[in-house]
Design an enzyme around this catalytic site. Structure first.
Site, mmCIF file in Angstrom:
data_model
loop_
_atom_site.group_PDB
_atom_site.id
_atom_site.type_symbol
_atom_site.label_atom_id
_atom_site.label_comp_id
_atom_site.label_asym_id
_atom_site.label_seq_id
_atom_site.Cartn_x
_atom_site.Cartn_y
_atom_site.Cartn_z
ATOM 1 N N HIS A 158 -33.031 -45.945 -27.857
ATOM 2 C CA HIS A 158 -32.854 -47.165 -27.082
ATOM 3 C C HIS A 158 -33.812 -48.289 -27.486
ATOM 4 O O HIS A 158 -33.721 -49.384 -26.947
ATOM 5 C CB HIS A 158 -32.963 -46.854 -25.581
ATOM 6 C CG HIS A 158 -31.698 -46.267 -25.038
ATOM 7 N ND1 HIS A 158 -31.150 -46.640 -23.843
ATOM 8 C CD2 HIS A 158 -30.849 -45.343 -25.557
ATOM 9 C CE1 HIS A 158 -30.025 -45.958 -23.643
ATOM 10 N NE2 HIS A 158 -29.834 -45.162 -24.663
ATOM 11 N N SER A 211 -27.989 -48.077 -30.854
ATOM 12 C CA SER A 211 -27.246 -47.182 -31.731
ATOM 13 C C SER A 211 -26.843 -47.875 -33.024
ATOM 14 O O SER A 211 -26.628 -49.083 -33.056
ATOM 15 C CB SER A 211 -25.978 -46.709 -31.019
ATOM 16 O OG SER A 211 -26.308 -45.984 -29.874
ATOM 17 N N LYS A 225 -15.540 -43.416 -22.259
ATOM 18 C CA LYS A 225 -15.091 -42.867 -23.536
ATOM 19 C C LYS A 225 -15.779 -41.519 -23.806
ATOM 20 O O LYS A 225 -15.131 -40.561 -24.238
ATOM 21 C CB LYS A 225 -15.398 -43.851 -24.658
ATOM 22 C CG LYS A 225 -14.741 -43.465 -25.958
ATOM 23 C CD LYS A 225 -14.866 -44.545 -27.004
ATOM 24 C CE LYS A 225 -14.290 -44.031 -28.311
ATOM 25 N NZ LYS A 225 -14.370 -45.014 -29.387
ATOM 26 N N ASP A 226 -17.075 -41.444 -23.518
ATOM 27 C CA ASP A 226 -17.788 -40.166 -23.678
ATOM 28 C C ASP A 226 -17.212 -39.115 -22.749
ATOM 29 O O ASP A 226 -17.043 -37.959 -23.124
ATOM 30 C CB ASP A 226 -19.282 -40.345 -23.372
ATOM 31 C CG ASP A 226 -20.039 -40.964 -24.549
ATOM 32 O OD1 ASP A 226 -19.466 -41.014 -25.656
ATOM 33 O OD2 ASP A 226 -21.197 -41.390 -24.360
ATOM 34 N N GLU A 232 -25.367 -15.015 -36.860
ATOM 35 C CA GLU A 232 -24.317 -15.787 -36.218
ATOM 36 C C GLU A 232 -23.830 -16.869 -37.175
ATOM 37 O O GLU A 232 -24.559 -17.300 -38.074
ATOM 38 C CB GLU A 232 -24.869 -16.430 -34.938
ATOM 39 C CG GLU A 232 -25.165 -15.397 -33.849
ATOM 40 C CD GLU A 232 -23.917 -15.001 -33.093
ATOM 41 O OE1 GLU A 232 -23.162 -14.155 -33.624
ATOM 42 O OE2 GLU A 232 -23.677 -15.513 -31.995
#
Lengths: 411, 262, 188
Positions: free
Chosen positions: A218, A222, A246-247, A290
């Protein structure tokens, strides 16, 4: 950017105003998650930060309730996990969410890392943001590794044996370090106990580093698919409701895929051998970690020298720390890098190939294949990235984000 | 832009496929042929009658050597038996306990007891079985590649010594007393063929063939490995329907919000 | 991100937008509540714990005048096969002498309302501060009233397990029990 926007919010609710005057949490939320100016041209790759955050919260929540029923003792660990599945109310749900959650957390983070690399999100001035991300990735790997030991099946035991034994490659002090890690002369009860304690601790450290990651994000805001900085209000939208919604949509879609695995194929990503209780006297014929560790495991095995393999494996992660300085290009986004773009996608293919190499026994053509793939991995970071930045001629950048959005609309 | 999203999606798909490939770790033994099981698929349930017959096979045959230590007798209620039926099944079973003076005793089994183990501990089990303890069967279906198909194939996959080709005998160094099994890794298995026609007499009158016994006991062991499977699938259908509805609404909201920005 | 030049319908309509928001929020809230439940339920007693919530005890081996202690839900339960004398003494006590008045009959009735004065079944935990009273094993101090005696703070119970003297406020607690047959009792 972030420092120059908006006036302090005014709260009509008296209680909120009272609290905010003394502890400005509401101002903070308002500023950082509501009015925060965010580039208007994100694609769906930008959802994966939010998705990873949701997975982290889900892992901690399910982990805490699982811990209330788990017993970290070599005689009881396996049975206590089975008891969670069989007898504890909703226990099977918590465990299936948790064990598959690890995989889906890694899927989200791998996509997030890919996005950062493809669009050059690590470049100036976001180098520390990127490095904090690599720290989170490392902490996740340590947490996942120790978590996989807890059910105390055959893969838990032998995976732990193999990975901790890596440290014995260190000259002179290697063996002492391994004994120190184990708290004994082999993987045993002290090892299980400390792995459990650390497996519970590390996620909270991850939360702390994620908080720093977000704070760093921040400061300059972004990155975006064009890689160019917003030049004014026409280039941005407020974070809420544009990106919250949207997220949210992206998170739900991701959860659908996750639920399909949790409820209809919960053991798909696991190994059958981990349903055999740990036996220090019998090694499984084929030890595999894994899936999310497989590319690194392949790099380890590709080098025909114990110390060399260990150095290569840790080097594969270490190289990510210096990525911002290896990339010499002045353009962030691969969209405008006609040559590098294809090498970046080749790197993705390379990592997938390494994954397959790690999943298969080190024999036949898998050996040369894993060596070639390992070579490309390092060539990509150490040679292609610095050299291409100098010789590649980037495509013309759009004058602004708004301009690129409008152009896309027209075309 | 659009091309990029497509190529990204392909890369993501490759990643997921790579992840899935781990599950399919390659083996060199004969792959067990796939059979249809009542419990497979997103809506599959356990065949209660088969599981009950399978318990009879376990109790009369397998339990002489194999423990089922994660199960309690009360769990048998879940395969469609009543509490009194289960009590009837276990009325002659005793389990080890301590009396008030700390001396070991055998007392009648209760519903809350775990299944009685055939041997007091792993060493005793190994000593009684030529040095190799028979594995516990509680999660055997999950603990073997191939799952139920493998268990069934193993139980029906014995080949008598006189039916082996000379090449097979030579290659594997089999002698007359060895047990040859097509599906066991390495083929030479310590367990003698456990099942045969009419080995058990089914209480429900089903014809007791080797195939029937193998299929029934596999159904029972599949249930024993995951008694909560039906609940899991039921919950899953609800969760996914809910998420699909939420996704639809979220998408509509997202479009509304972004309407004036595109 | 579809880039259509034709706006989707309903764009400027505030009511439709509000409705969508409210519906999504409501569905999300329902989902959150549904997710919360398994987390809360997870801490409830597990099936293996519940399987031990009731136990069956054979009373045949207990001779007249003897008592046994069995463990139930993590606590001791006293089962005493009372003598004629025990029963007569318990029944003869006037209610006015009892700090916690209860008839003897009401303390030997099972959940099917059948009275069996010879069998006294109680949770062996003193109602004062949770010690286990003495008097259940042969040779132990039964206290001044021939029942039980708590060594911690001196509470004395009679042959019906009622508090007679000392700091304990209440009689020893009678659990729910049922005689399945004359020789088998189910506690819980």
């Amino acid at each position: 950017m972030a420092s120059s926007h908006g006036t302090p919010p005014v709260f009509n609710n008296k209680v909120i105003a009272w609290i905010d005057y003394r502890l400005p949490i509401f101002s903070y939320i308002e500023k950082e998650y509501h009015t925060f100016p965010t580039p208007r041209n994100f694609n769906y790759f930008w959802n994966f930060g939010a998705i990873a955050t949701v997975m982290l919260v889900l892992m901690i929540a399910t982990g805490v309730v699982l811990a209330t029923n788990y017993t970290p003792n070599v005689l009881m660990a396996f049975d206590s996990v089975e008891r969670i599945d069989r007898d504890v109310p909703s226990g099977w749900l918590m465990r299936d969410l948790h064990m598959n959650g690890a995989s889906f957390f890694f899927i989200a983070v791998y996509v997030h890392i890919f996005r950062g690399m493809y669009y050059g999100s690590y470049k100036q001035p976001r180098e520390l943001l990127w490095i904090l991300g690599v720290v989170i990735f490392l902490l996740m790997m340590a947490t996942a590794f120790m978590g996989y030991v807890l059910p105390w099946g055959q893969m838990s035991f032998w995976g732990a044996t193999v990975i901790t034994s890596l440290f014995s490659a260190i000259p002179v002090v290697g063996d002492s370090i391994v004994t120190w890690l184990w708290g004994g002369f082999s993987i045993g009860n002290p090892t299980l106990n400390r792995f459990y304690a650390l497996h519970y601790l590390l996620p909270f450290i991850i939360v702390a580093v994620v908080a720093l990651h977000v704070v760093a994000l921040h400061v300059h805001g972004s990155n975006n698919p064009t890689g160019i900085d917003p030049k004014g209000p026409q280039d941005t939208v407020p974070f809420h409701p544009y990106y919250t919604m949207k997220d949210g949509f992206g998170v739900v879609i991701f959860l659908i895929v996750y639920s399909a695995v949790v409820f209809f194929a919960p053991d798909m990503l696991g190994d059958a051998a981990n349903y055999i209780p740990a036996d220090p006297l019998v090694t499984p014929t084929h030890i595999v970690p894994e899936w999310y560790f497989l590319p690194f495991y392949a790099i380890l095995r590709a080098v025909p020298d114990k110390l060399g393999g260990v150095i290569a494996m840790f080097g594969a992660i270490a190289v990510l720390f210096v990525l911002p300085w290896l990339d010499t290009s002045r353009v962030r986004s691969s969209t405008f890098r006609p040559i590098y773009k294809w090498f970046m996608l080749l790197l993705v293919v390379d990592v997938v190939v390494l994954g397959f190499c790690g999943a298969n026994p080190p024999a036949g053509f898998w050996i040369p294949l894993s060596q070639v793939a390992t070579l490309y991995y390092f060539v990509h970071f150490l040679i292609l990235l610095p050299v291409l930045g100098k010789i590649e001629r980037p495509l013309p950048l759009p004058p602004s984000i708004a301009d690129s959005v409008l152009k896309k609309k027209a075309g | 832009m659009r091309r990029l999203i497509v190529s990204g999606a392909i890369a993501l798909a490759a990643l997921v496929a790579g992840a899935g490939a781990v599950a399919i770790a390659a083996g060199t033994e004969a792959h067990p042929p796939h059979r249809h099981w009542h419990f497979q698929g997103p809506f599959g349930t356990y065949d209660r009658a088969a599981a009950q017959r399978g318990y009879q096979v376990y109790a009369e045959v397998c339990s002489a050597c194999h423990s089922l230590s994660l199960l309690a007798y009360r769990n048998l209620i879940e395969i469609g038996l009543t509490e009194n039926q289960v009590k009837g099944l276990i009325k002659d079973i005793t389990v080890p306990d301590l009396n008030d003076d700390g001396q070991p005793i055998d007392r009648p089994a209760r519903l809350s007891d775990r299944f009685r183990k055939p041997f007091p501990n792993e060493l005793a089990a190994a000593a009684a079985n030529n040095g190799k303890a028979p594995p516990d069967l509680s999660v055997i279906v999950k603990a073997r590649e191939g799952g139920a198909d493998y268990i069934y194939a193993l139980l029906t996959g014995y080949v008598p010594f006189d039916k082996l080709t000379p090449a097979q005998i030579k290659e594997l160094n089999v002698v007359k007393d060895d047990n040859y099994n097509t599906y066991f890794p390495g083929h030479r298995i310590a367990m003698a063929p456990p099942l045969s026609d009419d080995k058990v007499t089914y209480v429900d009158g089903t014809k007791s063939t080797l195939d029937q016994q193998a299929s029934d006991v596999t159904e029972f062991l599949a249930w024993a490995s995951e008694p909560w499977m039906e609940n899991r699938k039921r919950t899953g259908v609800r969760v996914i329907l809910f998420l699909l509805a939420l996704a639809g609404l979220m998408y509509a909201v997202k479009r509304q919000v972004w309407a004036n920005k595109h | 991100m579809a880039s259509s030049s034709v706006p989707a319908d309903g764009h400027g309509d505030p009511t439709r937008r509000d409705f969508l928001m409210v519906a999504t929020g409501a569905l999300g809230a329902v989902g959150a509540a549904a997710v919360a439940w398994p987390f809360i339920n997870n801490l409830n007693p597990a099936a293996d714990t519940l399987a031990l919530a009731s136990i069956e005890v054979s009373v045949t081996p207990i001779e007249v005048g003897q008592a046994i202690t069995v463990k139930w839900r993590g606590k001791p339960v006293f089962i005493r096969h009372r003598t004629e004398k025990d029963i007569k003494e318990a029944e003869a006590v006037p209610m006015s002498e009892l700090p916690d008045p209860q008839t003897d009959n009401s303390r030997v009735t099972d959940s099917a309302k059948k009275v069996r004065p010879e069998w006294l079944i109680m949770i062996g935990v003193c109602t004062h501060l949770g010690c286990v009273p003495l008097g259940n094993k042969p040779g132990q101090d039964k206290g001044p009233y021939g029942g039980w005696y708590c060594p911690c703070h001196g509470s004395a119970y009679d042959t019906s397990g009622r508090i007679r003297k000392g700091p304990a406020p209440l009689n020893l607690v009678i659990p729910e029990y049922l005689f399945v047959s004359d020789s088998l009792v189910r506690i819980g």
